[in-house]
Design an enzyme around this catalytic site. Sequence first.
Site, PDB file in Angstrom:
ATOM      1  N   HIS A   1       0.816  -1.224   0.000  1.00  0.00           N
ATOM      2  CA  HIS A   1       0.000   0.000   0.000  1.00  0.00           C
ATOM      3  C   HIS A   1       0.852   1.279   0.000  1.00  0.00           C
TER       4      HIS A   1
ATOM      5  N   SER B   1       1.603  -0.101  -5.440  1.00  0.00           N
ATOM      6  CA  SER B   1       0.684  -0.418  -4.345  1.00  0.00           C
ATOM      7  C   SER B   1       0.207  -1.859  -4.501  1.00  0.00           C
TER       8      SER B   1
ATOM      9  N   SER C   1      -5.861   1.681  -2.275  1.00  0.00           N
ATOM     10  CA  SER C   1      -5.208   2.066  -1.016  1.00  0.00           C
ATOM     11  C   SER C   1      -4.185   3.193  -1.140  1.00  0.00           C
TER      12      SER C   1
ATOM     13  N   ASP D   1       3.273  -7.508  -0.070  1.00  0.00           N
ATOM     14  CA  ASP D   1       2.144  -7.484   0.860  1.00  0.00           C
ATOM     15  C   ASP D   1       0.986  -8.179   0.153  1.00  0.00           C
TER      16      ASP D   1
ATOM     17  N   GLU E   1       4.566  -9.221   4.138  1.00  0.00           N
ATOM     18  CA  GLU E   1       3.932  -8.412   5.172  1.00  0.00           C
ATOM     19  C   GLU E   1       2.727  -9.070   5.843  1.00  0.00           C
TER      20      GLU E   1
ATOM     21  N   ASN F   1       4.933 -11.184   8.803  1.00  0.00           N
ATOM     22  CA  ASN F   1       3.644 -11.138   9.511  1.00  0.00           C
ATOM     23  C   ASN F   1       3.729 -11.804  10.871  1.00  0.00           C
TER      24      ASN F   1
ATOM     25  N   LYS G   1       4.548  -7.703  14.705  1.00  0.00           N
ATOM     26  CA  LYS G   1       3.722  -7.390  13.541  1.00  0.00           C
ATOM     27  C   LYS G   1       2.308  -7.904  13.791  1.00  0.00           C
TER      28      LYS G   1
ATOM     29  N   ASP H   1       0.036  -4.819  14.594  1.00  0.00           N
ATOM     30  CA  ASP H   1      -0.578  -4.259  13.377  1.00  0.00           C
ATOM     31  C   ASP H   1      -1.959  -4.870  13.158  1.00  0.00           C
ATOM     32  N   ASN H   2      -2.021  -6.203  13.098  1.00  0.00           N
ATOM     33  CA  ASN H   2      -3.297  -6.855  12.767  1.00  0.00           C
ATOM     34  C   ASN H   2      -4.359  -6.540  13.820  1.00  0.00           C
TER      35      ASN H   2
ATOM     36  N   CYS I   1      -5.923  -2.530  13.288  1.00  0.00           N
ATOM     37  CA  CYS I   1      -7.325  -2.623  12.843  1.00  0.00           C
ATOM     38  C   CYS I   1      -8.262  -1.988  13.867  1.00  0.00           C
TER      39      CYS I   1
ATOM     40  N   HIS J   1      -7.274  -9.280   3.424  1.00  0.00           N
ATOM     41  CA  HIS J   1      -6.409  -8.749   2.360  1.00  0.00           C
ATOM     42  C   HIS J   1      -7.050  -8.739   0.981  1.00  0.00           C
TER      43      HIS J   1
ATOM     44  N   HIS K   1      -3.596   1.799   8.737  1.00  0.00           N
ATOM     45  CA  HIS K   1      -3.150   1.889  10.128  1.00  0.00           C
ATOM     46  C   HIS K   1      -2.339   3.170  10.352  1.00  0.00           C
TER      47      HIS K   1
ATOM     48  N   SER L   1       5.730  -2.814  12.264  1.00  0.00           N
ATOM     49  CA  SER L   1       5.672  -3.731  11.114  1.00  0.00           C
ATOM     50  C   SER L   1       6.848  -3.482  10.178  1.00  0.00           C
TER      51      SER L   1
ATOM     52  N   GLN M   1      10.147  -5.367   8.551  1.00  0.00           N
ATOM     53  CA  GLN M   1      10.430  -5.467   7.112  1.00  0.00           C
ATOM     54  C   GLN M   1      11.890  -5.088   6.832  1.00  0.00           C
TER      55      GLN M   1
HETATM   56  P1  NAD Z   1      -6.034 -15.062  11.359  1.00  0.00           P
HETATM   57  O1  NAD Z   1      -5.734 -16.373  10.744  1.00  0.00           O
HETATM   58  O2  NAD Z   1      -5.416 -14.701  12.667  1.00  0.00           O
HETATM   59  O3  NAD Z   1      -7.609 -14.859  11.534  1.00  0.00           O
HETATM   60  C1  NAD Z   1      -8.556 -15.259  10.609  1.00  0.00           C
HETATM   61  C2  NAD Z   1      -9.680 -15.938  11.410  1.00  0.00           C
HETATM   62  O4  NAD Z   1     -10.762 -16.199  10.523  1.00  0.00           O
HETATM   63  C3  NAD Z   1      -9.239 -17.277  12.001  1.00  0.00           C
HETATM   64  O5  NAD Z   1      -9.473 -17.304  13.383  1.00  0.00           O
HETATM   65  C4  NAD Z   1     -10.095 -18.299  11.256  1.00  0.00           C
HETATM   66  O6  NAD Z   1     -10.438 -19.408  12.070  1.00  0.00           O
HETATM   67  C5  NAD Z   1     -11.314 -17.467  10.884  1.00  0.00           C
HETATM   68  N1  NAD Z   1     -12.061 -17.999   9.749  1.00  0.00           N
HETATM   69  C6  NAD Z   1     -11.608 -18.635   8.634  1.00  0.00           C
HETATM   70  N2  NAD Z   1     -12.614 -18.979   7.830  1.00  0.00           N
HETATM   71  C7  NAD Z   1     -13.758 -18.531   8.433  1.00  0.00           C
HETATM   72  C8  NAD Z   1     -15.130 -18.586   8.087  1.00  0.00           C
HETATM   73  N3  NAD Z   1     -15.543 -19.192   6.974  1.00  0.00           N
HETATM   74  N4  NAD Z   1     -16.026 -18.010   8.929  1.00  0.00           N
HETATM   75  C9  NAD Z   1     -15.624 -17.425  10.087  1.00  0.00           C
HETATM   76  N5  NAD Z   1     -14.311 -17.357  10.461  1.00  0.00           N
HETATM   77  C10 NAD Z   1     -13.404 -17.900   9.653  1.00  0.00           C
HETATM   78  O7  NAD Z   1      -5.640 -13.969  10.248  1.00  0.00           O
HETATM   79  P2  NAD Z   1      -5.443 -12.408  10.531  1.00  0.00           P
HETATM   80  O8  NAD Z   1      -4.016 -12.141  10.813  1.00  0.00           O
HETATM   81  O9  NAD Z   1      -6.493 -11.968  11.472  1.00  0.00           O
HETATM   82  O10 NAD Z   1      -5.707 -11.821   9.056  1.00  0.00           O
HETATM   83  C11 NAD Z   1      -6.965 -11.884   8.455  1.00  0.00           C
HETATM   84  C12 NAD Z   1      -6.925 -11.197   7.099  1.00  0.00           C
HETATM   85  O11 NAD Z   1      -6.677  -9.809   7.263  1.00  0.00           O
HETATM   86  C13 NAD Z   1      -5.814 -11.664   6.171  1.00  0.00           C
HETATM   87  O12 NAD Z   1      -6.242 -11.615   4.844  1.00  0.00           O
HETATM   88  C14 NAD Z   1      -4.716 -10.642   6.395  1.00  0.00           C
HETATM   89  O13 NAD Z   1      -3.805 -10.635   5.336  1.00  0.00           O
HETATM   90  C15 NAD Z   1      -5.535  -9.405   6.509  1.00  0.00           C
HETATM   91  N6  NAD Z   1      -4.950  -8.248   7.214  1.00  0.00           N
HETATM   92  C16 NAD Z   1      -5.480  -7.048   6.874  1.00  0.00           C
HETATM   93  C17 NAD Z   1      -5.051  -5.911   7.524  1.00  0.00           C
HETATM   94  C18 NAD Z   1      -5.587  -4.583   7.121  1.00  0.00           C
HETATM   95  O14 NAD Z   1      -5.001  -3.570   7.477  1.00  0.00           O
HETATM   96  N7  NAD Z   1      -6.668  -4.506   6.400  1.00  0.00           N
HETATM   97  C19 NAD Z   1      -4.114  -5.997   8.558  1.00  0.00           C
HETATM   98  C20 NAD Z   1      -3.596  -7.242   8.880  1.00  0.00           C
HETATM   99  C21 NAD Z   1      -4.038  -8.367   8.216  1.00  0.00           C
HETATM  100  N1  RBV Z   2      -1.248  -1.911   6.263  1.00  0.00           N
HETATM  101  N2  RBV Z   2      -0.533  -0.905   5.840  1.00  0.00           N
HETATM  102  C1  RBV Z   2      -1.080   0.196   6.297  1.00  0.00           C
HETATM  103  N3  RBV Z   2      -1.048   2.569   6.717  1.00  0.00           N
HETATM  104  O1  RBV Z   2       0.380   1.677   5.312  1.00  0.00           O
HETATM  105  N4  RBV Z   2      -2.159  -0.095   6.993  1.00  0.00           N
HETATM  106  C2  RBV Z   2      -2.262  -1.439   6.977  1.00  0.00           C
HETATM  107  C3  RBV Z   2      -0.535   1.552   6.066  1.00  0.00           C
HETATM  108  C4  RBV Z   2      -0.862  -3.293   5.966  1.00  0.00           C
HETATM  109  C5  RBV Z   2      -0.887  -4.218   7.176  1.00  0.00           C
HETATM  110  O2  RBV Z   2       0.435  -4.479   7.583  1.00  0.00           O
HETATM  111  C6  RBV Z   2      -1.576  -5.477   6.659  1.00  0.00           C
HETATM  112  O3  RBV Z   2      -0.879  -6.646   6.995  1.00  0.00           O
HETATM  113  C7  RBV Z   2      -1.640  -5.244   5.191  1.00  0.00           C
HETATM  114  O4  RBV Z   2      -1.775  -3.845   5.045  1.00  0.00           O
HETATM  115  C8  RBV Z   2      -2.796  -5.931   4.497  1.00  0.00           C
HETATM  116  O5  RBV Z   2      -2.674  -5.706   3.139  1.00  0.00           O
END
Ligand code: NAD
Ligand code: RBV
Length: 636
Positions: A205, A228, A233, A291, A353, A378, A383, A387-388, A392, A498, A557, A565, A569
């Site tokens: 991103h 990106s 994003s 990522d 990532e 990750n 991380k 971060d997660n 979030c 993701h 974030h 995070s 990296q």
């Molecule tokens: P995780 O494995 O810790 O959590 C995912 C959860 O979803 C698990 O507990 C799993 O059991 C559950 N799950 C799977 N299938 C399911 C279903 N059908 N119904 C209900 N629950 C279900 O993973 P995470 O680290 O929490 O990451 C989740 C996603 O978010 C990934 O795609 C990751 O790459 C992404 N992510 C996004 C951001 C962001 O900023 N948007 C940040 C970090 C991670």
């Molecule tokens: N993420 N990056 C940002 N502000 O740059 N925010 C979230 C930022 C990353 C985070 O590390 C996550 O694992 C990933 O985006 C999901 O694509």
Amino acid sequence: MQQTVEETGWSPRMLRYLEQANLVTAGRSPGGHRIYSPRQVERLRQLKLLLEEYGVGITDLAFERRMRTEPELARRIDEWFGAIHRVSEPPTAGIFRRLAADPNDSATLPYGTRSPSTEVQSEARTHACSDHESEHQMSSSSTGSPTVDSAGSVHDFKVADLSLAAFGRKEITLAEHEMPGLMALRAEYGKAQPFKGKKIVGSLHMTVQTAVLIETLTALGADVRWVSCNIFSTQDHAAAAVVVGPNGTPENPQGVSVFAWKGETLEEYWWCTDQALNWPDGSGPDSIVDDGGDATLLIHMGVEYEAAGAVPSAGEDDSEEYGVILSTLRASIAANPSRFTTMAQSIVGVTEETTTGVHRLYEFAKAGTLLFPAINVNDSVTKSKFDNKYGCRHSLIDGLNRATDVMIAGKVAVVCGYGDVGKGCVESLRGQGARVVVTEIDPICALQAAMDGLQVVTLDDALGYGDIFVTTTGNKDIISAEQMSRMKHQAIVGNIGHFDNEIDMAGLARVPGVEKVEVKPQVHEWRFPANAENPNGHSIIVLSEGRLLNLGNATGHPSFVMSASFSNQTIAQIEILTRTDQYGNDVYTLPKILDEKVARLHLDAVGAKLTTLTKQQAEYIGVDVHGPYKPEHYRY
Ligand code: NAD
Ligand code: RBV
């Protein structure tokens, strides 16, 4: 709009694309819907037939090359453009800038032959003409050609608008203060220049936080190119500031080659990825910051199809995006049949990532097809457990608020998945006073949720009473179109995982009679037709078209958590680029002592004072006074 789709064969997405590229001009109804005149409809139909005759998609990377090599195709396309465009400004978006402009203008010459100053001037002009936000994002893209002239200048990039650089730089400067880990690494390694002579490509991103990461990599000596990892994003001001660099100006950018803008099409997204992998001298990267794994995926698929000698066609069940990846590879292989094979051989590793990207890497490793070493960033504790979760917790409600500004207190929020991201999202919503329920497939996480005081339900149970639905699973097919049709009126549906396969957007578009109404970019109301239960019809609100909403509707974030995070990296890149022989083609995590180092770098900023172990205490619990303080199996 629907009628135009049926009469011309162009999808709504492509119609929007053609419009943003100034290739057709739709009128607007009082309610803001697009209206096409019969003449436009006829033109659209003609273009479709013409392209079908030549077997080429208008957004194919091969299209531009064929326009230069096939005079008959060029003549007929030119005729088509001429009829519509000769009277107006030349379109400047994407690949069209060279197709539609005056053939005597230097803008129509192939890459590498335009002067960057002409680019900047023409961008400023289009910028001033534009009044709609998403059109502005497309049509004001700044492009530099891959030329190298005065030392330190960068001309090889494509971002929305270089004039945003000053604003971007201000935010980067503020972010640096909030990113003590990265700044400490600059201080520690800046002199030694561990990345000197190394080429790093990033697919992550393009935000303000990422800008500080990029400039940390360059401060350590790297030659960096960036793209990106999501079409929505990019923060355009951050992208502009990175291209311009701390010492450049929009007229003489001196930073890093970035290919990213907010609101890319899928074709543009993969074009950008392809460009970022291509250094001006024709070489590829030494290492990758990934990522979600798209850069790694493109290289792996490229190597596979180069060995096979052909790229297959997408199947009927394949996603639109898969077809775009295949087209990208087809064009690359046609131009250079061994490009990815050569590239992969000189890559010493990738640092990944996010959870979903890491999952892909382990699949490659399990299948024995991983082409280079990978570090799983990750699963550094600093991380995924920060971060997660805390990231979030901050950015989920930021996305919801900026998108809808609906009051969250008192609403029922349904969070699908109670992993690291799910836990952060639940806290985020609870902090606002929402009543939160979760869905889970894992008994451990379900039990955790229950012990945290949450009702664990199935999605079907919650459809009738949920007000806000958020998918956080990293899995696919979490919310179906049929389930969306059973939600309450104006239920909000978004994803923070993701990829965009958690919510069935393609299925939603196929629901008979459903209508998609843009509230603003990345916020859409989907209106279902009236039925017995809803005689007046009802609608739901979908955020970021099912893509991660904290980055699509907000800015991701905050800096402090991204500092942790991105410190991981940077350390991971130091590992693979300087201790290359220590790693085979497998997936590794960083040693705990480095994880602890990342945490340590952030303690001062939060006023935390560590207690020092005595030698006796250390011996008693079986650790070194200087760490690591926990065994590998400890879970935090
Ligand atoms: P995780 O494995 O810790 O959590 C995912 C959860 O979803 C698990 O507990 C799993 O059991 C559950 N799950 C799977 N299938 C399911 C279903 N059908 N119904 C209900 N629950 C279900 O993973 P995470 O680290 O929490 O990451 C989740 C996603 O978010 C990934 O795609 C990751 O790459 C992404 N992510 C996004 C951001 C962001 O900023 N948007 C940040 C970090 C991670
Ligand atoms: N993420 N990056 C940002 N502000 O740059 N925010 C979230 C930022 C990353 C985070 O590390 C996550 O694992 C990933 O985006 C999901 O694509």
